[in-house]
Design a protein around this motif. Structure first.
Motif, short mmCIF file in Angstrom:
data_model
loop_
_atom_site.label_atom_id
_atom_site.label_comp_id
_atom_site.label_asym_id
_atom_site.label_seq_id
_atom_site.Cartn_x
_atom_site.Cartn_y
_atom_site.Cartn_z
N UNK A 253 0.83 -1.21 0.00
CA UNK A 253 0.00 0.00 0.00
C UNK A 253 0.86 1.25 0.00
N UNK A 254 1.99 1.19 0.71
CA UNK A 254 2.87 2.36 0.76
C UNK A 254 3.45 2.68 -0.63
N UNK A 255 3.74 1.65 -1.42
CA UNK A 255 4.24 1.89 -2.77
C UNK A 255 3.22 2.68 -3.60
N UNK A 256 1.94 2.29 -3.47
CA UNK A 256 0.89 3.00 -4.20
C UNK A 256 0.78 4.43 -3.69
N UNK A 257 0.84 4.60 -2.36
CA UNK A 257 0.81 5.93 -1.73
C UNK A 257 1.91 6.81 -2.31
N UNK A 286 -6.68 -2.57 1.10
CA UNK A 286 -6.67 -2.46 2.57
C UNK A 286 -5.40 -1.76 3.05
N UNK A 287 -4.26 -2.10 2.45
CA UNK A 287 -2.99 -1.49 2.88
C UNK A 287 -2.93 0.01 2.56
N UNK A 288 -3.44 0.40 1.39
CA UNK A 288 -3.43 1.83 1.04
C UNK A 288 -4.40 2.60 1.94
N UNK A 289 -5.57 2.01 2.20
CA UNK A 289 -6.53 2.68 3.10
C UNK A 289 -5.91 2.85 4.49
N UNK A 291 -2.66 3.07 5.24
CA UNK A 291 -1.60 4.08 5.18
C UNK A 291 -2.20 5.49 5.15
N UNK A 292 -3.28 5.67 4.38
CA UNK A 292 -3.94 6.97 4.32
C UNK A 292 -4.51 7.36 5.68
N UNK A 294 -3.41 6.38 8.59
CA UNK A 294 -2.26 6.69 9.44
C UNK A 294 -1.75 8.11 9.19
N UNK A 295 -1.78 8.54 7.91
CA UNK A 295 -1.27 9.87 7.55
C UNK A 295 -2.35 10.95 7.66
N UNK A 296 -3.58 10.54 7.93
CA UNK A 296 -4.66 11.50 8.12
C UNK A 296 -5.31 12.01 6.86
N UNK A 297 -5.26 11.22 5.78
CA UNK A 297 -5.88 11.63 4.51
C UNK A 297 -7.14 10.81 4.23
N UNK A 298 -8.22 11.49 3.84
CA UNK A 298 -9.49 10.81 3.57
C UNK A 298 -9.61 10.33 2.13
N UNK A 299 -8.89 10.99 1.22
CA UNK A 299 -8.99 10.63 -0.21
C UNK A 299 -7.61 10.76 -0.86
N UNK A 300 -7.40 10.08 -1.98
CA UNK A 300 -6.14 10.25 -2.70
C UNK A 300 -5.90 11.70 -3.13
N UNK A 301 -6.98 12.41 -3.47
CA UNK A 301 -6.82 13.80 -3.93
C UNK A 301 -6.20 14.68 -2.84
#
Ligand code: DHB
Length: 310
Positions: A253-257, A286-289, A291-292, A294-301
Motif C-alpha cells: 500500500x505504501x508503494x501506491x501511496x 486495505x494497505x493503502x486505506x 496508510x492513508x 495513518x497519515x490522516x488523509x481521507x482521499x487520494x486527492x
C-alpha cells in the motif's frame, strides 16, 4: 475512500491491472472487473491476433519479473467486443482498451476502428512495447512519436492516453512532455517495464527466458524508484488536465501511496498481480486505506502530488 478521477471519468478505487497482466481473455478481464479494482485494461490489441514469442517468455525473479511476451493478443476486434459487453453489463463504469501498431501506419487504423465503434472508455495507445524482435520502443524515438500522435488525433475524438517507457535523463522528460502537451491527451501511463534486462539462472548459467537471447522487460521492485521519478517528472511538466496512471514496482500500500504523492491518479499492478494473483487488489486496497488513515488523509486527492523535497 479510494475514489479518484481521470479526465471526466470517475473510479471507486485507484487500483487497476497493468496491461499485459490478467487481461488476455474475457475470463481474466471479468475477474479483474469482479475484484475491488476500480477499472481494468485489456492486453494490448493489434490489428490482427498474434501468438507472440516462443516460451519460456516470462519468469519470476528475486525482486520482480522478466518478460518477452512479444505481443500475443486476440486482436483489436476481440477486445472491442469485450468492451461492448462490459459497457452493457456495467453502466456508468469506465474501462481501458490498450492498443498498439506493429508499424506506425497501424496506429491511425486502430484509432479509426475505435472511433467508429461504440466504445465509450479510455484508449491507451501503447508506445513502449520492448519485446518484438526488430521493433524499437516507439517512445524512445521522439520524431516517430510525434508522427504517430499527429496521425491518431487527425480523426480520433475519444478520450485517449499513451503508455510510456521509463526515461532516465531530465532532457528526455522536457522533450517528451513538451511534445505530449501539443495533443488532446486525457492521460499518460508511466512506466512500462525496464526494457531489455537480463536474468541468469546460477544453477545452469542460462538466461531465464528464450526470446531475444534472454533479454526482456523487467518489472516489480526493480522498477519502483524509476516509476516514482517518471511520474513525478511528468506531473511537473504536463498540462494540469493530463492525468497520470502510475505503474511500476507496487507491492505494498505504501508503494501506491508514494506513486500518488508523485502525482498518480490511478495505480496499476503488473508484476505483483502476476505473482500474487487477483487477491492482490484486496490486500493493496486495505494497505493503502490503512496508510492513508495513518497519515490522516481521507482521499487520494488530499495528498496527490504533495511530495515534499529538501
Ligand atoms: C509486451 C510487453 C510490453 O511491455 C508491452 O508494452 C506490450 C507488449 C509483450 O511482450 O507482449
Amino acid at each position: 475512500s479510494l475514489q479518484t478521477t481521470l479526465g471526466d471519468h470517475s473510479f471507486t478505487n485507484v487500483f487497476m491491472n497493468a496491461s499485459g497482466v490478467h487481461c488476455m481473455t474475457a475470463a481474466e478481464l471479468d475477474e479483474v472487473a469482479a475484484s475491488p479494482a476500480g477499472t481494468l485494461v485489456t492486453k494490448t490489441g493489434t490489428l490482427e491476433p498474434r501468438t507472440g514469442n516462443p516460451e519460456p517468455r516470462f519468469a519470476v525473479l528475486e525482486l520482480g519479473t522478466i518478460n518477452s511476451m512479444g505481443l500475443p493478443n486476440k486482436g483489436i476486434d476481440y477486445y472491442l467486443d469485450y468492451a461492448a459487453a462490459f459497457q452493457a453489463r456495467h453502466p456508468g463504469q469506465t474501462m481501458f482498451l490498450s492498443v498498439a501498431g506493429m508499424k506506425p501506419a497501424d496506429f491511425p487504423l486502430l484509432a479509426e476502428k475505435i472511433q467508429a465503434s461504440g466504445f465509450t472508455g479510455l484508449t491507451e495507445f501503447n508506445l513502449s512495447c520492448p519485446n518484438v524482435p526488430g521493433k524499437p520502443q516507439i517512445a524512445y524515438d521522439f520524431e516517430t512519436t510525434q508522427e504517430i500522435l499527429t496521425a491518431i488525433f487527425k480523426g480520433f475524438k475519444k478520450a485517449a492516453g499513451v503508455k510510456l517507457p521509463p526515461y532516465f535523463d531530465l532532457a528526455q522528460f522536457d522533450q517528451m512532455a513538451a511534445l505530449l502537451n501539443q495533443y488532446p491527451l486525457t492521460f499518460i501511463n508511466s512506466i512500462n517495464s525496464l526494457g531489455n534486462g537480463l536474468w541468469i539462472d546460477p544453477a545452469t548459467d542460462t538466461a531465464a527466458i528464450r526470446p531475444k537471447g534472454g533479454f526482456g522487460g523487467i518489472g516489480g521492485q526493480y522498477a519502483k524508484p524509476i516509476a516514482l521519478a517518471n511520474v513525478r517528472a511528468f506531473r511537473q511538466r504536463l498540462r494540469a488536465d493530463i492525468g497520470i496512471i502510475g505503474t511500476g514496482g507496487v507491492t505494498s500500500g505504501r508503494d501506491a501511496y508514494d506513486l500518488i504523492l508523485c502525482g498518480a491518479n490511478l495505480v496499476s499492478l503488473g508484476s505483483i498481480l502476476a505473482t500474487e494473483g487477483i487477491s492482490a487488489f484486496t490486500r493493496l486496497t486495505a494497505e493503502l486505506e490503512a496508510e492513508m488513515a495513518k497519515q490522516g488523509y481521507a482521499t487520494p486527492a488530499a495528498f496527490r502530488g504533495q511530495l515534499k523535497t529538501l
